[in-house]
Design an enzyme around this catalytic site. Structure first.
Site, PDB file in Angstrom:
ATOM      1  N   SER A  86       0.835  -1.202   0.000  1.00 19.72           N
ATOM      2  CA  SER A  86       0.000   0.000   0.000  1.00 19.72           C
ATOM      3  C   SER A  86       0.879   1.265   0.000  1.00 19.72           C
ATOM      4  CB  SER A  86      -0.964  -0.054   1.185  1.00 19.72           C
ATOM      5  OG  SER A  86      -2.062   0.790   0.984  1.00 19.72           O
ATOM      6  N   GLU A 177      -1.195  13.968  13.722  1.00 13.86           N
ATOM      7  CA  GLU A 177      -1.383  15.348  13.274  1.00 13.86           C
ATOM      8  C   GLU A 177      -0.762  15.568  11.888  1.00 13.86           C
ATOM      9  OE1 GLU A 177      -3.550  18.386  13.636  1.00 13.86           O
ATOM     10  OE2 GLU A 177      -3.411  17.009  15.338  1.00 13.86           O
ATOM     11  N   HIS A 236      -7.283  -6.297   0.670  1.00 12.16           N
ATOM     12  CA  HIS A 236      -6.134  -5.391   0.577  1.00 12.16           C
ATOM     13  C   HIS A 236      -4.960  -5.860   1.438  1.00 12.16           C
ATOM     14  CE1 HIS A 236      -3.956  -1.749  -0.191  1.00 12.16           C
ATOM     15  NE2 HIS A 236      -4.069  -1.289   1.038  1.00 12.16           N
TER      16      HIS A 236
END
Length: 254
Positions: A86, A177, A236
Site C-alpha cells: 500500500s 497530526e 487489501h
C-alpha cells in the site's frame, strides 16, 4: 532521518515497508519465516511518522524514498530486494525508480502507481477520538474505536498503534497530526516519468480493487519487467489474510 527497524536473519537484504498507519510489527511473522527458511536478512522498517521511527512535520513519497536510501547507506546494504504494501508499495516504487543502483528486485503489494482519492477519513476520525480520550485500557480503546469502525480486524490492526505512557494511560505511536495534514500525499500518484527496469512483482488480493485490470498496461510502461500475481479470496491486506499463498509467491520471485 534514522528509521527504526527489526532485523532478522542473515543473507541477501530484503527490506519490507508497511502500509499507512501500519508498522514493522505487522510483518514480523512473515519476516521471521523468510529469514529462517531462506537465506535472507529481513529488515522490517518503520517509515517516518509510524511505529518507533522519528516524527516529522513533513510526509511525502520523495522524503520516504530518501529515507530508504539513507537506511540502505546506514546499514551498508546493496543488491536489495525491496517490498512494500500500500503506502509502502508507493514508497518502494519511487525508491526503486530514484535509486536503481541499490535495488535488485521490487515487490509491490496491492497498490498501483496511480492517484487514489483520500478514503481514510473515518479511520482518522476514530484515531483522533482515541488520541483525545484519557484511555485506561485497550478494551476501552476498542469500544471507542468501534463507534467509528465496525470491522474488528481493522480495529485490531489500528490498535497496534497504542502505547502505554508512564502514568499508565495510552497514546498513539503514529504521528496523527502530520498524517492528517498530509493525507492528500498518501494517495498521490507516481510521476509517469519515473520508471524501474529491474525485475518487479505486483501482488494483488482477488477481492481488492486497488489494482484494476486496466491499470496493468500503465504499470508495465513504468515497470517493464513486471509480472502480476493474484491471490484469490484475499483483500487489501493480502499478506495477512493469505500468508501461506503470499509467502510462496514472494520466495518464488526472490
Amino acid at each position: 532521518m534514522k528509521l527504526h527497524s527489526i532485523i532478522l536473519g542473515e543473507g541477501t537484504p530484503l527490506l519490507i515497508l508497511h502500509g499507512f498507519l501500519g508498522m514493522s510489527d505487522n510483518w514480523k511473522t512473515l519476516g521471521n519465516k523468510i529469514a529462517k527458511e531462506k537465506s535472507f536478512q529481513v529488515h522490517l522498517v518503520d517509515q517516518r511518522n509510524h511505529g518507533k521511527s522519528p516524527h516529522s512535520d513533513e510526509h511525502s513519497y520523495e522524503l520516504m524514498a530518501k529515507d530508504v536510501k539513507a537506511y540502505c547507506e546506514e546499514h551498508a546494504l546493496k543488491d536489495v530486494v525491496l517490498m512494500g504494501h500500500s503506502m509502502g508499495g508507493k514508497t518502494a516504487m519511487l525508491a526503486a525508480a530514484n535509486y536503481p543502483e541499490l535495488i535488485k528486485k521490487l515487490i509491490v503489494v496491492d497498490i498501483a502507481p496511480k492517484y487514489y482519492k483520500p478514503h481514510h477519513q473515518q479511520i482518522l476520525k476514530g484515531l483522533t477520538a482515541l488520541e483525545e480520550a484519557d484511555l485506561a485500557s485497550r478494551q476501552e480503546a476498542d469500544e471507542l474505536l468501534s463507534e467509528f469502525i465496525s470491522e474488528k480486524p481493522v480495529r485490531l490492526f489500528l490498535l497496534k498503534n497504542l502505547k502505554r505512557k508512564v502514568e499508565g494511560t495510552y497514546c498513539l505511536k503514529v504521528n496523527l497530526e502530520t498524517l492528517k495534514e498530509h493525507i492528500e500525499e498518501i494517495g498521490k500518484g507516481l510521476s509517469q516519468k519515473k520508471s524501474f527496469e529491474g525485475p518487479t512483482l505486483f501482488i494483488k488480493g482477488g477481492n481488492s480493487n486497488y489494482i484494476k485490470e486496466k491499470d496493468k498496461e500503465e504499470i508495465k510502461k513504468q515497470f517493464s519487467l513486471t509480472e502480476f500475481k493474484e491471490i484469490e479470496g484475499a483483500g487489501h491486506w493480502v499478506h495477512a489474510e493469505k500468508m501461506e499463498e503470499f509467502y510462496k509467491l514472494v520466495v518464488e520471485f526472490i
